[in-house]
Design a protein around this motif. Sequence first.
Motif, short mmCIF file in Angstrom:
data_model
loop_
_atom_site.label_atom_id
_atom_site.label_comp_id
_atom_site.label_asym_id
_atom_site.label_seq_id
_atom_site.Cartn_x
_atom_site.Cartn_y
_atom_site.Cartn_z
N MET A 9 30.87 18.37 14.91
CA MET A 9 30.60 19.03 16.22
C MET A 9 29.65 18.25 16.84
O MET A 9 28.60 17.92 16.22
CB MET A 9 30.22 20.64 16.17
CG MET A 9 29.75 21.16 17.36
SD MET A 9 31.19 21.55 18.30
CE MET A 9 31.87 22.88 17.51
N PRO A 10 29.77 17.78 18.00
CA PRO A 10 28.63 16.97 18.82
C PRO A 10 27.42 17.66 19.00
O PRO A 10 27.29 18.98 18.71
CB PRO A 10 29.33 17.00 20.10
CG PRO A 10 30.59 16.86 20.06
CD PRO A 10 30.82 17.94 18.98
N ASP A 11 26.27 17.00 19.18
CA ASP A 11 25.17 17.72 19.29
C ASP A 11 24.97 18.58 20.45
O ASP A 11 25.79 18.81 21.46
CB ASP A 11 23.91 16.82 19.47
CG ASP A 11 23.79 15.72 18.50
OD1 ASP A 11 24.08 15.98 17.40
OD2 ASP A 11 23.12 14.72 18.64
N ASP A 37 39.34 18.87 34.30
CA ASP A 37 40.50 17.80 34.18
C ASP A 37 41.49 17.76 33.04
O ASP A 37 42.00 16.45 32.67
CB ASP A 37 40.17 16.40 34.64
CG ASP A 37 39.35 16.31 35.92
OD1 ASP A 37 39.77 16.98 37.01
OD2 ASP A 37 38.51 15.34 36.06
N SER A 38 41.52 18.74 32.30
CA SER A 38 42.39 18.87 31.08
C SER A 38 41.92 17.69 30.06
O SER A 38 42.79 17.22 29.35
CB SER A 38 43.56 18.88 31.52
OG SER A 38 44.00 19.91 32.13
N ARG A 39 40.55 17.38 30.09
CA ARG A 39 40.21 16.23 29.06
C ARG A 39 38.86 16.42 28.53
O ARG A 39 38.52 15.70 27.58
CB ARG A 39 40.32 14.76 29.83
CG ARG A 39 39.41 14.55 31.04
CD ARG A 39 39.68 13.19 31.77
NE ARG A 39 39.57 12.28 30.86
CZ ARG A 39 39.98 10.82 31.45
NH1 ARG A 39 40.46 10.80 32.25
NH2 ARG A 39 39.74 10.01 30.48
N THR A 40 38.10 17.41 29.11
CA THR A 40 36.63 17.28 28.76
C THR A 40 36.26 18.81 28.66
O THR A 40 36.55 19.74 29.70
CB THR A 40 35.62 16.77 29.70
OG1 THR A 40 35.76 15.37 29.59
CG2 THR A 40 34.02 17.21 29.05
N VAL A 41 35.69 19.40 27.32
CA VAL A 41 35.54 20.75 27.40
C VAL A 41 33.95 20.89 27.02
O VAL A 41 33.52 20.11 26.08
CB VAL A 41 36.18 21.10 25.81
CG1 VAL A 41 36.04 22.86 25.57
CG2 VAL A 41 37.65 21.09 25.66
N VAL A 91 29.62 19.20 24.13
CA VAL A 91 30.78 18.36 24.89
C VAL A 91 31.79 17.87 24.16
O VAL A 91 31.57 16.97 23.25
CB VAL A 91 30.21 17.13 25.70
CG1 VAL A 91 30.92 16.45 26.52
CG2 VAL A 91 28.98 17.66 26.75
N LEU A 92 33.01 18.38 24.19
CA LEU A 92 34.15 17.93 23.34
C LEU A 92 35.04 17.25 24.29
O LEU A 92 35.70 17.95 24.93
CB LEU A 92 34.65 19.16 22.66
CG LEU A 92 33.59 20.20 22.05
CD1 LEU A 92 34.49 21.53 21.58
CD2 LEU A 92 33.08 19.62 20.85
N GLU A 93 35.57 16.02 23.57
CA GLU A 93 36.72 15.25 24.04
C GLU A 93 37.75 14.78 23.01
O GLU A 93 38.61 13.95 23.45
CB GLU A 93 36.25 14.22 24.82
CG GLU A 93 35.17 14.44 26.30
CD GLU A 93 34.65 13.44 26.87
OE1 GLU A 93 34.13 12.16 26.54
OE2 GLU A 93 34.66 13.52 28.31
#
Length: 230
Positions: A1-3, A123-127, A143-145
């Motif tokens: 999981m990112p920071d 944009d269906s690319r960044t959560v 930030v999940l990609e």
Amino acid sequence: MPDLVSFEDVSHFFEDFKHTAWRLETQRGYASDLTSPNWPRFQRGETFGYNPDSPWHINVRERTMQGKRFERVRLVDQPPTEGQRFLLASGLGNVEAGEDIRNLCRSDAQRIGLPDYDFWLFDSRTVIKFVIDSEGTTLGVHVLEDAESVVRACQIRDAAWHHAVPTREFEAQVPSSVRALTFRPAVSPSVHGCVSCASRQNVSGAYGSLRVWPRGAPRTGVRTLSALTA
């Protein structure tokens, strides 16, 4: 999981996105709403519309005039909490600004396998996945990609959007008084007691027990969202 990062660190997405900004809201109340200047207005029973002094409304109107889309699905309990009734009331101003906000009974969200966390999908690319404490305070976001997270978010969006009810239609099922605590359905509830779904379909209708299908797949059998992502 990112920071974990602050929400302010990702605020640029609301101006920089190319096509769509989509939000799932699952909480029963948000601490930030209690300090909103709209909260006393809600308590007084005032109505809400487009506010030219609101930076959020201004940005939404500017982006939607460019052909971009702001969309949300908000989960609502039965009866709705005070925080949820605030969002139903104040959300009408967001709709007038250009957002497409829809609502879904929590019981139906659980039935089709929606998660219990909030996120934005750009944009269906960044959560942008929220971390919210038990008091409704946002502690930060991830930030999940990665492909898995993005595909999962897209499937959640499609399932939620399929069953959610436009906010004006949904809000009409809720008493106008800010002190009312129960729905007054304009139609008979389904066997599950969900006003939102009853207003869109009958129990034995095309969707039956809230069926969810992958796009392009034959509509046979019942599949929940969890089954699609298993």
